[in-house]
Motif scaffolding. Structure first.
Motif: not given
Length: 135
Positions: A1-28
């Protein structure tokens, strides 16, 4: 799959935390992002992200072009509905493109989590059938 991430300034930390939590899925998968969001994700994880320009310089529009060409399968756009700044990307254009091309777009962590768990279980495989309309 091709997945894109975008985050407003106040949500960037949330995005980093989210992607970190699911890193094992996203790395595929093949990952894309606007500039600053992608940089922060790569600094916090071992993921490789194909980065576009930062949002204020058109990175969201570059992602939008890939949506229009049916070259994206999922968009995760953590937006700040209360304090978004005028320079930040507007979700409405991407939402319209995603609706036209039947591409899922999550605008908050709860929806993103449901979609990522669907990816993990193989429930978004219908995107491979390329059901979006063609010009």
């Amino acid at each position: 799959m091709r997945i894109a991430f975008i985050a407003h300034d106040q949500k960037k930390t949330d995005m980093v935390n989210f992607v970190t939590a699911y890193e094992q899925i996203f790395k595929k998968h093949k990952l894309y992002s606007t500039g600053t969001t992608g940089k922060r994700i790569m600094e916090a994880t071992s993921l490789t992200i194909n980065r576009f320009l930062s949002g204020p310089y058109g990175g969201d529009q570059q992602i939008g072009a890939l949506i229009a060409e049916d070259k994206m399968d999922l968009i995760i756009f953590f937006r700040d509905p209360l304090t978004a700044q005028p320079h930040e990307p507007d979700v409405s254009a991407l939402l319209r493109l995603c609706d036209v091309h039947s591409i899922p777009l999550a605008t908050n962590m709860a929806t993103a989590e449901v979609l990522v768990k669907g990816i993990e279980r193989g429930e978004l495989e219908w995107r491979k059938e390329n059901l979006s309309p063609k010009a």
